[in-house]
Motif scaffolding. Structure first.
Motif, PDB file in Angstrom:
ATOM      1  N   LYS A 394       7.739  14.588 126.459  1.00 26.47           N
ATOM      2  CA  LYS A 394       7.561  15.904 127.068  1.00 26.47           C
ATOM      3  C   LYS A 394       6.642  16.801 126.259  1.00 26.47           C
ATOM      4  O   LYS A 394       6.761  16.880 125.028  1.00 26.47           O
ATOM      5  N   LEU A 395       5.772  17.488 126.974  1.00 25.62           N
ATOM      6  CA  LEU A 395       4.851  18.419 126.325  1.00 25.62           C
ATOM      7  C   LEU A 395       5.658  19.516 125.630  1.00 25.62           C
ATOM      8  O   LEU A 395       6.414  20.247 126.264  1.00 25.62           O
ATOM      9  N   LYS A 396       5.485  19.613 124.309  1.00 26.09           N
ATOM     10  CA  LYS A 396       6.373  20.492 123.548  1.00 26.09           C
ATOM     11  C   LYS A 396       5.643  21.743 123.024  1.00 26.09           C
ATOM     12  O   LYS A 396       6.018  22.848 123.314  1.00 26.09           O
ATOM     13  N   TYR A 397       4.624  21.551 122.213  1.00 27.39           N
ATOM     14  CA  TYR A 397       3.876  22.695 121.704  1.00 27.39           C
ATOM     15  C   TYR A 397       2.500  22.268 121.197  1.00 27.39           C
ATOM     16  O   TYR A 397       2.211  21.076 121.089  1.00 27.39           O
ATOM     17  N   VAL A 398       1.681  23.262 120.894  1.00 25.88           N
ATOM     18  CA  VAL A 398       0.354  23.004 120.350  1.00 25.88           C
ATOM     19  C   VAL A 398       0.310  23.576 118.947  1.00 25.88           C
ATOM     20  O   VAL A 398       0.806  24.680 118.710  1.00 25.88           O
ATOM     21  N   LYS A 399      -0.239  22.827 118.032  1.00 31.28           N
ATOM     22  CA  LYS A 399      -0.272  23.274 116.640  1.00 31.28           C
ATOM     23  C   LYS A 399      -1.691  23.152 116.097  1.00 31.28           C
ATOM     24  O   LYS A 399      -2.330  22.129 116.277  1.00 31.28           O
ATOM     25  N   GLN A 400      -2.153  24.197 115.459  1.00 29.11           N
ATOM     26  CA  GLN A 400      -3.460  24.098 114.807  1.00 29.11           C
ATOM     27  C   GLN A 400      -3.278  23.649 113.369  1.00 29.11           C
ATOM     28  O   GLN A 400      -2.418  24.143 112.657  1.00 29.11           O
ATOM     29  N   MET A 401      -4.091  22.699 112.959  1.00 27.59           N
ATOM     30  CA  MET A 401      -3.995  22.201 111.582  1.00 27.59           C
ATOM     31  C   MET A 401      -5.363  22.268 110.925  1.00 27.59           C
ATOM     32  O   MET A 401      -6.381  22.065 111.566  1.00 27.59           O
ATOM     33  N   SER A 402      -5.337  22.548 109.632  1.00 30.98           N
ATOM     34  CA  SER A 402      -6.569  22.442 108.849  1.00 30.98           C
ATOM     35  C   SER A 402      -6.182  21.950 107.472  1.00 30.98           C
ATOM     36  O   SER A 402      -5.007  21.894 107.137  1.00 30.98           O
ATOM     37  N   PHE A 403      -7.176  21.594 106.674  1.00 27.81           N
ATOM     38  CA  PHE A 403      -6.870  20.929 105.411  1.00 27.81           C
ATOM     39  C   PHE A 403      -7.124  21.840 104.214  1.00 27.81           C
ATOM     40  O   PHE A 403      -8.093  22.583 104.179  1.00 27.81           O
ATOM     41  N   THR A 404      -6.240  21.762 103.265  1.00 28.64           N
ATOM     42  CA  THR A 404      -6.375  22.574 102.042  1.00 28.64           C
ATOM     43  C   THR A 404      -7.266  21.848 101.036  1.00 28.64           C
ATOM     44  O   THR A 404      -7.594  20.672 101.206  1.00 28.64           O
ATOM     45  N   ASP A 405      -7.601  22.551  99.971  1.00 32.27           N
ATOM     46  CA  ASP A 405      -8.430  21.931  98.928  1.00 32.27           C
ATOM     47  C   ASP A 405      -7.734  20.739  98.300  1.00 32.27           C
ATOM     48  O   ASP A 405      -8.357  19.762  97.922  1.00 32.27           O
ATOM     49  N   GLU A 406      -6.426  20.873  98.207  1.00 30.52           N
ATOM     50  CA  GLU A 406      -5.640  19.779  97.631  1.00 30.52           C
ATOM     51  C   GLU A 406      -5.765  18.529  98.502  1.00 30.52           C
ATOM     52  O   GLU A 406      -5.956  17.426  97.988  1.00 30.52           O
ATOM     53  N   ASP A 407      -5.663  18.730  99.817  1.00 29.79           N
ATOM     54  CA  ASP A 407      -5.836  17.604 100.741  1.00 29.79           C
ATOM     55  C   ASP A 407      -7.215  16.980 100.551  1.00 29.79           C
ATOM     56  O   ASP A 407      -7.362  15.759 100.475  1.00 29.79           O
ATOM     57  N   LEU A 408      -8.205  17.859 100.463  1.00 28.71           N
ATOM     58  CA  LEU A 408      -9.586  17.376 100.380  1.00 28.71           C
ATOM     59  C   LEU A 408      -9.828  16.577  99.102  1.00 28.71           C
ATOM     60  O   LEU A 408     -10.590  15.610  99.104  1.00 28.71           O
ATOM     61  N   GLU A 409      -9.158  16.986  98.035  1.00 27.05           N
ATOM     62  CA  GLU A 409      -9.327  16.236  96.781  1.00 27.05           C
ATOM     63  C   GLU A 409      -8.813  14.814  96.934  1.00 27.05           C
ATOM     64  O   GLU A 409      -9.409  13.873  96.422  1.00 27.05           O
ATOM     65  N   SER A 410      -7.714  14.680  97.664  1.00 30.83           N
ATOM     66  CA  SER A 410      -7.181  13.345  97.900  1.00 30.83           C
ATOM     67  C   SER A 410      -8.102  12.560  98.855  1.00 30.83           C
ATOM     68  O   SER A 410      -8.334  11.366  98.666  1.00 30.83           O
ATOM     69  N   PHE A 411      -8.645  13.254  99.855  1.00 30.74           N
ATOM     70  CA  PHE A 411      -9.569  12.598 100.801  1.00 30.74           C
ATOM     71  C   PHE A 411     -10.804  12.074 100.067  1.00 30.74           C
ATOM     72  O   PHE A 411     -11.349  11.038 100.414  1.00 30.74           O
ATOM     73  N   GLU A 412     -11.214  12.833  99.061  1.00 31.08           N
ATOM     74  CA  GLU A 412     -12.412  12.446  98.302  1.00 31.08           C
ATOM     75  C   GLU A 412     -12.212  11.076  97.653  1.00 31.08           C
ATOM     76  O   GLU A 412     -13.118  10.243  97.643  1.00 31.08           O
ATOM     77  N   LYS A 413     -11.003  10.840  97.141  1.00 27.54           N
ATOM     78  CA  LYS A 413     -10.704   9.534  96.533  1.00 27.54           C
ATOM     79  C   LYS A 413     -10.897   8.424  97.547  1.00 27.54           C
ATOM     80  O   LYS A 413     -11.493   7.395  97.255  1.00 27.54           O
ATOM     81  N   THR A 414     -10.343   8.645  98.745  1.00 32.48           N
ATOM     82  CA  THR A 414     -10.464   7.648  99.802  1.00 32.48           C
ATOM     83  C   THR A 414     -11.932   7.383 100.123  1.00 32.48           C
ATOM     84  O   THR A 414     -12.370   6.238 100.231  1.00 32.48           O
ATOM     85  N   TYR A 415     -12.676   8.474 100.242  1.00 30.81           N
ATOM     86  CA  TYR A 415     -14.098   8.369 100.575  1.00 30.81           C
ATOM     87  C   TYR A 415     -14.831   7.539  99.521  1.00 30.81           C
ATOM     88  O   TYR A 415     -15.590   6.621  99.843  1.00 30.81           O
ATOM     89  N   ASN A 416     -14.566   7.869  98.262  1.00 32.64           N
ATOM     90  CA  ASN A 416     -15.285   7.182  97.187  1.00 32.64           C
ATOM     91  C   ASN A 416     -14.920   5.706  97.104  1.00 32.64           C
ATOM     92  O   ASN A 416     -15.759   4.878  96.744  1.00 32.64           O
ATOM     93  N   MET A 417     -13.677   5.369  97.461  1.00 32.97           N
ATOM     94  CA  MET A 417     -13.306   3.952  97.456  1.00 32.97           C
ATOM     95  C   MET A 417     -14.138   3.180  98.479  1.00 32.97           C
ATOM     96  O   MET A 417     -14.565   2.056  98.223  1.00 32.97           O
ATOM     97  N   ILE A 418     -14.359   3.795  99.633  1.00 36.83           N
ATOM     98  CA  ILE A 418     -15.173   3.116 100.644  1.00 36.83           C
ATOM     99  C   ILE A 418     -16.611   2.984 100.162  1.00 36.83           C
ATOM    100  O   ILE A 418     -17.243   1.938 100.301  1.00 36.83           O
ATOM    101  N   LYS A 419     -17.099   4.051  99.571  1.00 38.63           N
ATOM    102  CA  LYS A 419     -18.478   4.055  99.058  1.00 38.63           C
ATOM    103  C   LYS A 419     -18.680   2.919  98.054  1.00 38.63           C
ATOM    104  O   LYS A 419     -19.652   2.171  98.126  1.00 38.63           O
ATOM    105  N   ILE A 420     -17.697   2.775  97.156  1.00 40.63           N
ATOM    106  CA  ILE A 420     -17.792   1.725  96.145  1.00 40.63           C
ATOM    107  C   ILE A 420     -17.634   0.344  96.775  1.00 40.63           C
ATOM    108  O   ILE A 420     -18.369  -0.585  96.452  1.00 40.63           O
ATOM    109  N   ALA A 421     -16.699   0.230  97.723  1.00 41.72           N
ATOM    110  CA  ALA A 421     -16.503  -1.056  98.402  1.00 41.72           C
ATOM    111  C   ALA A 421     -17.796  -1.502  99.085  1.00 41.72           C
ATOM    112  O   ALA A 421     -18.142  -2.681  99.070  1.00 41.72           O
ATOM    113  N   ILE A 422     -18.513  -0.542  99.667  1.00 44.70           N
ATOM    114  CA  ILE A 422     -19.776  -0.874 100.340  1.00 44.70           C
ATOM    115  C   ILE A 422     -20.811  -1.321  99.310  1.00 44.70           C
ATOM    116  O   ILE A 422     -21.500  -2.323  99.498  1.00 44.70           O
TER     117      ILE A 422
END
Length: 483
Positions: A394-422
């Motif tokens: 059932k349709l319940k609610y709508v939520k807006q999400m955005s990412f904090t700097d802390e999230d982005l720092e963790s995302f950066e690790k993921t990104y760099n792992m792919i870069k290195i794997a390539i």
DNA sequence: CTCTGATCATGT
DNA sequence: ACATGATCAGAG
């Protein structure tokens, strides 16, 4: 040099088209700055070298008496030929201790300068700044967007009042961002209603806002058009080119935009979405789909049933694009997820990765900008228990999400792992789930039957793998009460 | 149950 | 013919 009228200024500015920064740098600022990576120097070169303002006065050298502020801004050509702004435009710094006593009007945020003179240069990675070429300029009147700016300002102010300055994120707002502005990522300052030390931030015109303005300009000057715009615009532009009736295009476009220019009453995308969904809250996916399309399903519920609903009720991306400027100048993405007890049942997937996404460093990458700026508009469908399958939630609610700097720092690790794997051509180095501690962003296969997503990872630029954000992070965002 | 690689219906 | 936006389904 002094300009008495807007026309004088624009007439003079015409001569900047086609020039490189090297060519107008009469004060030799490029040599003096040593590093060719100093971004601020480009604005100074235009002011001192082209407009001949004395260097010591540079910070006040805009055309204030004309109500015009100069912005020198870069753009990038995407792989598909479309254009996007290289960066946000930074405005004044946010004073957390003062903002709580200010109103949008008293903040002098945009001051008397409601018009921007934007000088656009073509940014090319790994190139000396002096060699960038200035290709376009335009006047943009920001007063047309004032209601959205005001709304954004209030949102930022409210977060500070709630003692949440440290949780500010660019994805919170539509046009006016709160971007980090410290010299290093370790810089911290104070906020009035919390002891947590937040990062210093500045107001900014968000990248998507600048990109929207740039694309508007390009639509009006089709001789240089190379990007994917809407089908309708492509036809229009082709027609104009074929018939060489360029002088008519201004009229056509002006007519079209005034016709469409009845601004929405909603000032944010999430308000718009909420309004469109209003009659359907509490209903199941199948009920909603039947109500709006007449289609019924008994078995084989489409996996994309939520998308079918949101396309129909809210509009497809290009339909929204036509609908209002708001959708052209903000970056948002509409997502649908199933939840149970306010928790995500699944991870959230993003679009398929291309190897060429990872050519740039994180800081300059498409994905960093994407996660930093995009507002996720997440439509949540609730399942009471695990027996409630797709179609019956059932349709319940709508939520807006955005990412904090802390999230982005963790995302950066993921990104760099792919870069290195390539770089090393080694699929074992890829950031599959749980490949490091507190991983928030992972990759997962995404294809059709028979794809061996990981083993074929390096075969083509278009992979069969996508980013997914973890349920942990999703749950954190879902329960983040700020509305 | 949760996790994670696999797969699907639809749209263009 | 393939990408998209998701959910499915077997393994643990």
């Amino acid at each position: 040099m002094k300009f008495n009228t807007r026309e004088e200024l624009l007439e003079y500015t015409k001569n900047i088209k086609g020039k490189t920064f090297k060519e107008i740098d009469s004060q030799h600022l490029l040599d003096k700055s040593k590093s060719n990576k100093n971004k601020g120097v480009l604005g100074q070169i235009v002011e001192s070298g082209f407009y001949k303002y004395p260097l010591n006065n540079v910070s006040e050298a805009d055309f204030e008496d004309l109500g015009i502020e100069l912005k020198v801004s870069g753009y990038i050509k995407n792989k598909d030929g479309s254009l996007r702004a290289k960066e946000r435009v930074k405005l004044s710094k946010i004073d957390y201790n003062n903002i709580v006593n200010e109103t949008y009007e008293s903040s002098h945020l945009l001051g008397k300068c409601k018009e921007m003179l934007i000088i656009w240069y073509h940014y090319i990675p790994k190139t000396d700044y002096g060699d960038f070429k200035i290709t376009d300029f335009q006047i943009y009147d920001m007063s047309q967007d004032e209601d959205v700016f005001k709304h954004d300002f209030e949102l930022i102010k409210e977060k500070v009042i709630n003692g949440k300055a440290h949780e500010l994120s660019e994805g919170d707002t539509s046009y006016l961002g709160a971007c980090t502005s410290g010299a290093t990522s370790a810089d911290r300052t104070t906020q009035p209603f919390s002891d947590i030390a937040p990062k210093p931030r500045a107001y900014s015109l968000k990248n998507a806002y600048m990109t929207g303005i740039l694309r508007e300009l390009k639509e009006k000057t089709p001789d240089i058009i190379t990007f994917n715009s809407t089908e309708e615009n492509k036809k229009l532009i082709k027609k104009v080119k074929d018939e060489k009736i360029e002088e008519k295009i201004e009229n056509i476009i002006t007519f079209e935009s005034t016709e469409e220019n009845k601004r929405l009453s909603e000032k944010t995308v999430i308000d718009y979405v909420n309004n469109k969904l209003k009659p359907y809250f509490g209903k199941t996916q199948l009920e909603i789909l039947e109500e709006i399309t007449g289609k019924t399903y008994k078995e084989k519920i489409p996996k994309n049933i939520n998308k079918m609903i949101s396309d129909k009720l809210i509009g497809k991306d290009n339909e929204l694009y036509e609908k209002d400027e708001l959708f052209r100048k903000t970056s948002f993405i509409i997502k649908n997820i199933p939840i149970r007890n306010n928790k995500a049942i699944e991870r959230m997937a993003f679009k398929t990765l291309q190897l060429s996404d990872f050519e740039e460093d994180w800081e300059d990458s498409y994905w960093k900008n994407y996660f930093e700026e995009t507002a996720l508009i997440v439509i949540c469908y609730e399942a009471e228990n695990s027996k409630v399958k797709n179609g019956y939630r059932k349709l319940k609610y709508v939520k807006q999400m955005s990412f904090t700097d802390e999230d982005l720092e963790s995302f950066e690790k993921t990104y760099n792992m792919i870069k290195i794997a390539i770089e090393k051509r080694d699929i074992n180095l890829l950031p599959t789930p749980n490949s490091f501690e507190n991983q928030l962003l992972e990759i997962a296969p995404k294809g059709i039957k028979g794809d061996d997503a990981y083993n074929n990872f390096f075969k083509k630029d278009k992979t069969k793998v996508s980013f997914m954000i973890s349920k942990t992070l999703l749950n954190e965002k879902l329960n983040d009460k700020d509305e």
